[in-house]
Design a protein around this motif. Structure first.
Motif, PDB file in Angstrom:
ATOM      1  N   VAL A   1      -9.670   2.860  -4.819  1.00  0.00           N
ATOM      2  CA  VAL A   1      -9.664   1.565  -4.145  1.00  0.00           C
ATOM      3  C   VAL A   1      -8.635   1.505  -3.006  1.00  0.00           C
ATOM      4  N   VAL A   2      -7.452   2.033  -3.237  1.00  0.00           N
ATOM      5  CA  VAL A   2      -6.450   1.983  -2.163  1.00  0.00           C
ATOM      6  C   VAL A   2      -6.824   2.915  -0.996  1.00  0.00           C
TER       7      VAL A   2
ATOM      8  N   ILE B   1      -2.393  -2.938 -17.412  1.00  0.00           N
ATOM      9  CA  ILE B   1      -3.152  -1.925 -16.705  1.00  0.00           C
ATOM     10  C   ILE B   1      -3.893  -2.517 -15.506  1.00  0.00           C
ATOM     11  N   GLY B   2      -4.738  -3.544 -15.776  1.00  0.00           N
ATOM     12  CA  GLY B   2      -5.405  -4.213 -14.663  1.00  0.00           C
ATOM     13  C   GLY B   2      -6.415  -3.362 -13.939  1.00  0.00           C
ATOM     14  N   LEU B   3      -7.142  -2.513 -14.663  1.00  0.00           N
ATOM     15  CA  LEU B   3      -8.262  -1.817 -14.031  1.00  0.00           C
ATOM     16  C   LEU B   3      -9.352  -2.848 -13.759  1.00  0.00           C
ATOM     17  N   PHE B   4     -10.018  -2.732 -12.609  1.00  0.00           N
ATOM     18  CA  PHE B   4     -11.045  -3.708 -12.276  1.00  0.00           C
ATOM     19  C   PHE B   4     -12.309  -3.382 -13.067  1.00  0.00           C
TER      20      PHE B   4
ATOM     21  N   ARG C   1      -4.478   5.552 -10.308  1.00  0.00           N
ATOM     22  CA  ARG C   1      -4.767   4.631  -9.218  1.00  0.00           C
ATOM     23  C   ARG C   1      -3.515   4.378  -8.375  1.00  0.00           C
TER      24      ARG C   1
ATOM     25  N   TYR D   1       1.791   0.893  -7.994  1.00  0.00           N
ATOM     26  CA  TYR D   1       2.143  -0.194  -8.897  1.00  0.00           C
ATOM     27  C   TYR D   1       1.364  -0.056 -10.199  1.00  0.00           C
TER      28      TYR D   1
ATOM     29  N   MET E   1     -15.603  -2.117 -11.430  1.00  0.00           N
ATOM     30  CA  MET E   1     -15.647  -0.857 -10.691  1.00  0.00           C
ATOM     31  C   MET E   1     -15.620   0.316 -11.664  1.00  0.00           C
TER      32      MET E   1
ATOM     33  N   ILE F   1       3.489   1.476  -1.913  1.00  0.00           N
ATOM     34  CA  ILE F   1       4.193   1.489  -3.194  1.00  0.00           C
ATOM     35  C   ILE F   1       3.142   1.538  -4.302  1.00  0.00           C
TER      36      ILE F   1
ATOM     37  N   ILE G   1       1.065  -1.715 -14.147  1.00  0.00           N
ATOM     38  CA  ILE G   1       1.535  -2.805 -15.007  1.00  0.00           C
ATOM     39  C   ILE G   1       1.098  -2.583 -16.442  1.00  0.00           C
TER      40      ILE G   1
ATOM     41  N   ARG H   1       0.825  -1.209   0.000  1.00  0.00           N
ATOM     42  CA  ARG H   1       0.000   0.000   0.000  1.00  0.00           C
ATOM     43  C   ARG H   1       0.856   1.254   0.000  1.00  0.00           C
TER      44      ARG H   1
ATOM     45  N   LEU I   1      -9.291   1.154   1.008  1.00  0.00           N
ATOM     46  CA  LEU I   1      -8.703   0.090   1.825  1.00  0.00           C
ATOM     47  C   LEU I   1      -7.990   0.672   3.030  1.00  0.00           C
TER      48      LEU I   1
END
Lengths: 244, 389, 218
Positions: free
Chosen positions: B102-103, B88-91, B152, B83, B94, B81, B85, B79, B106
């Motif tokens: 999101v972070v 991309i890896g967007l959910f 993000r 990150y 959401m 750091i 990629i 949390r 959390l």
């Protein structure tokens, strides 16, 4: 490590089967069971005949229908036909048999008719979908090198759709095999006779004499279809074999 | 800020152990972008992913801000750091605002705070919050999605960011734009960034330092300029390419090669005065003409000064192009090729003449670093440079 | 006309049997969701166990329902529930396992690795990952499994009338034994309509439960 585990599994399984055998022998169940041996053999043959007859008819009718529906000139009909088929597959097989009986009466004919109808739908649907999903570029390439429509169908489209078609056949036969025991109810014979009579007479052994072969037959037929499709579908367009 | 100490990763494979990273030692100073560069399978990604334990290290230590991370809990570590990629890896389930928040969520921020933050970040990555906050990822283009990916990662304002080929999946034109935007953002944010790339041009553009990897080893760790000027071995030389001198053009601004001692004339100087200056400075061709605001407007050719009479303001030739002090040498060289010239005046942000850039000056600057003893900051006298034309 | 009169005369019974049918299927599939979804999630952790579980479930579903009833009756008579709704519910519960476990497993297993990596990289715990990313993405597929299970088992439950479970199969079984086409047709049509309507309703539900981001188009 994993081999050892496997061996242990097999050993435990064997021991269980053996213990079960000893127990059943002691309780006299096996002798009771053997009492039905003749019935089992006779009815199993009848059972298999029903499967082969209705399943075979279903395949013979369904694949050409699926092929026809996938041709461009039937495109409009095909869309609505698919919707009808989708609804059709949700109809319980007992209801199909009941309807067959109420119109055709009792006997082998309504039984085979009902079974065939119940098995038709998945095959038509998968044949149609499988052929429709053959990538357009393959067909373009095929017509580009001067294949006729029929050549294209047999050399390009069907081989590439075969995996999906076989999946349909497998589903259809599973439905078929699951329904065949019910055929007894409308006078079609088969192993259902032992099960239903056993239930009515409260004779567990008779019931098992029908239920166990029925279950084993179903599993066996499913494995055979699985094996056949594994071998038949060309390696290049068989997702199961491609993964290896 | 990030210090990596004897970091090693050995993968157990069916064909025996494979060393993906072998005693990697490096340090990324605070606020710098360090690009890990190398061919595929060289260990750059493994090294990056060991920092946030996506890949657990076999041995070695990682320090963040002087603190040994091996004692830190994995979730807390991650949390802190950012990150990003390549995929991309967007959910997809959401919305954009939920993805960015999101972070912070959390971390237990309240709604007002993380919504404000989401808006702020969207603006920072140049996307209009009123349009994008409630969209879903699949409604966005690849470039827009990657901007959200960066937003993000920045959401909880982590001091450190790890980026694994973040712009690799974006088409070349948009990639340039996003790289530029990102660099601009970085100037304000001053994050410490580790960035994996396989593209030498991207590395040269983005990096404060470049780490070249090969077969699990860190081969060379240097500033882009040093790396291009002094590749350590043949592998690095091949990897940076035959045109490495040209790549260096991008790293140097016109300001650092321009000559600040030069002659110029004003419109009401006579042509005779111009000729005197041309001779005094040993120019072969011409002298620059500036207006009252000291902005270059043209030049007086030597031939004109000899053959004509009158004032410079009446007999000058207009300038084809000028360089700005902030232009990199690639741009300057490109202008020279376009207009077939070997020198041009260099102006500051107000357009005032501050120096001259010459082809000879550039060549010399690039050449000088190859013999490290020569100081590159001393410009060549203008007259020598002009001889080339 | 005959059929219509019969239906009107037996409307109350039709209603009772329909409700019975629905509640039995709902109870069994409800229990199946409670077991199948967690199993489907758990087996994503170990590929070998997953293979075994899916294989066993696919064997069970291959066994014809009436044979499964037949196997279950002697077992359950030992606790005094040989016939009736208990073996029917257990059979449906077992049948529902394959579509529900398989779809849950496949959906979670197929969540893009990059999404999983992004979730890890962000610092989600495995549970948060499951709750915020994997399950929401898997819901449409899990729902499709539930739908398959429900539709299939409406048919199975009709057969269960023969072991005294009640439901709409009662009309069919009586119609067959009394050679009464009216009961036969009413039963067959009622159970078919139930299956078709339920299927349609579940498709709608599946669409509503799908996260909007998965369907929204550019």
């Amino acid at each position: 490590m994993t081999n050892q585990l496997k061996q242990t599994y097999y050993f435990v399984l064997l021991a269980c089967v053996f213990a079960l055998g000893v127990y059943l022998q002691g309780a006299g169940t096996i002798d009771d069971f053997l009492y039905y041996q003749e019935d089992i053999v006779y009815l199993t043959v009848q059972h298999i005949e029903l499967v082969l007859l209705s399943g075979g008819l279903a395949i013979l009718i369904a694949i050409p229908v699926g092929v026809l529906l996938s041709r461009p000139r039937f495109q409009k009909v095909a869309e609505s036909a698919m919707q009808v088929l989708n609804v059709g597959t949700t109809i319980p097989t007992l209801a199909i048999l009941a309807l067959a009986m109420s119109f055709l009466g009792i006997g082998t004919v309504p039984a085979v008719f009902g079974l065939t109808i119940a098995s038709l739908l998945p095959i038509v649907r998968n044949t149609y979908i499988g052929l429709k999903e053959v990538p357009a570029h393959l067909k373009e390439a095929a017509s580009g090198i001067g294949m006729t429509e029929l050549q294209m169908l047999f050399q390009v489209e069907i081989p590439n759709a075969l995996f999906v078609i076989f999946a349909g056949i497998r589903t259809a036969l599973a439905v078929n095999v699951g329904t065949v025991p019910l055929a007894f109810l409308i006078g079609g014979g088969g192993l259902g006779e032992l099960i239903f009579t056993g239930i009515d007479l409260d004779e567990p052994i008779m019931m098992l004499a029908g239920a166990i072969p029925t279950a084993m037959l179903a599993i066996a037929i499913d494995s055979v279809v699985g094996a056949v499709s594994y071998v038949t579908v060309p390696k290049g367009c068989n997702p199961i074999r491609a993964r290896q | 800020m990030i210090k990596i100490d004897k970091l090693t990763k050995i993968f157990e494979t069916p064909n025996g152990p494979v060393t993906a990273a072998d005693h990697i030692e490096m340090e990324v100073p605070s606020g710098e972008i360090c690009v890990l560069l190398g061919p595929s399978g060289c260990g750059k990604t493994t090294t990056l992913k060991m920092v946030n334990r996506i890949i657990p290290a076999t041995s070695g230590k990682i320090y963040l801000g002087g603190e040994d991370t091996s004692g830190m809990d994995t979730v807390t570590l991650r949390r802190n750091i950012g990150y990003v990629i390549q995929q991309i890896g967007l959910f997809p389930n959401m919305t954009i605002s939920e993805n960015i928040a999101v972070v912070p969520k959390l971390l237990g921020w309240d709604k007002a705070r993380y919504m404000t933050r989401a808006k702020e970040l969207l603006e920072m990555v140049a996307l209009d919050p009123s349009i994008f906050l409630n969209r879903y990822p699949n409604e966005l283009s690849g470039g827009q999605q990657q901007r959200i990916g960066v937003a993000r990662a920045l959401a909880a304002d982590p001091p450190v960011m790890l980026m694994d080929e973040p712009f690799g999946a974006i088409d070349p034109i948009n990639r340039e734009v996003i790289q530029d935007e990102f660099l601009k953002m970085q100037q304000e944010l001053n994050k410490t960034i580790m960035f994996v790339s396989h593209d030498i041009d991207e590395a040269v553009k983005m990096a404060d330092r470049i780490a070249i990897f090969r077969d699990g080893h860190l081969v060379q760790y240097d500033t882009p300029d040093d790396l291009l000027a002094h590749p350590k071995d043949d592998f690095v030389k091949n990897f940076v390419g035959d045109d490495r001198a040209l790549k260096r053009l991008r790293l140097v601004t016109a300001e650092s090669v321009m000559q600040t001692t030069f002659a110029y004339v004003k419109p009401n100087d006579t042509l005779a005065e111009a000729l005197t200056k041309i001779d005094a400075y040993g120019y072969r061709d011409a002298v620059i003409l500036v207006n009252d605001l000291h902005q270059p407007i043209g030049y007086v050719p030597k031939a004109t000064a000899i053959n004509m009479k009158g004032y410079c303001g009446e007999h000058y030739v207009g300038l084809k192009t000028i360089a700005r002090t902030t232009d990199d040498l690639r741009k300057v060289a490109s202008k020279m090729f376009t207009h077939d010239i070997v020198w041009m005046p260099c102006v500051d942000e107000n357009g005032r003449l501050v120096g001259e850039v010459t082809q000879r000056g550039i060549t010399h600057y690039l050449g000088a670093t190859y013999q490290r003893d020569t100081s590159p900051s001393q410009p060549q006298p203008l007259h020598q440079a002009k001889e080339a034309s | 006309m005959d059929l219509l009169n019969f239906t009107i005369d037996n409307l109350a019974l039709l209603g009772t049997l329909t409700m019975e049918h629905i509640s039995l299927v709902a109870l069994a599939v409800g229990l199946a969701i409670l077991t199948g979804v967690p199993i489907g999630i758990l087996i994503t952790q170990n590929e070998r166990i997953a293979k075994v579980v899916l294989y066993v479930a696919s064997i069970i579903i291959t066994i014809p329902s009436i044979a499964l009833f037949g196997l279950m009756i002697p077992l359950l008579s030992t606790i005094g529930h040989g016939i009736g709704y208990v073996p029917a519910v257990i059979t449906v519960l077992l049948y529902s396992q394959l579509p529900i476990i398989r779809n849950t497993y496949t959906a979670i297993h197929n969540v893009e690795p990059s999404l999983r990596e992004a979730a890890r990289g962000i610092g989600m715990t495995p549970f948060q990952r499951l709750k915020m990313v994997e399950i929401p993405l898997a819901i449409p597929v899990i729902m499709a499994g539930v739908r398959t299970a429900v539709v299939m088992n409406i048919g199975v439950m009709a057969i269960a009338a023969y072991i005294g479970a009640g439901g709409l199969g009662v009309f069919i079984s009586r119609g067959i034994s009394q050679s009464d086409p009216r009961q036969l047709i009413v039963g067959a049509i009622a159970v078919s309509l139930l299956a078709i309507i339920t299927d349609y309703g579940l498709i709608r539900l599946q669409k509503r439960l799908t996260p909007p981001g998965l369907t929204a188009a550019r």
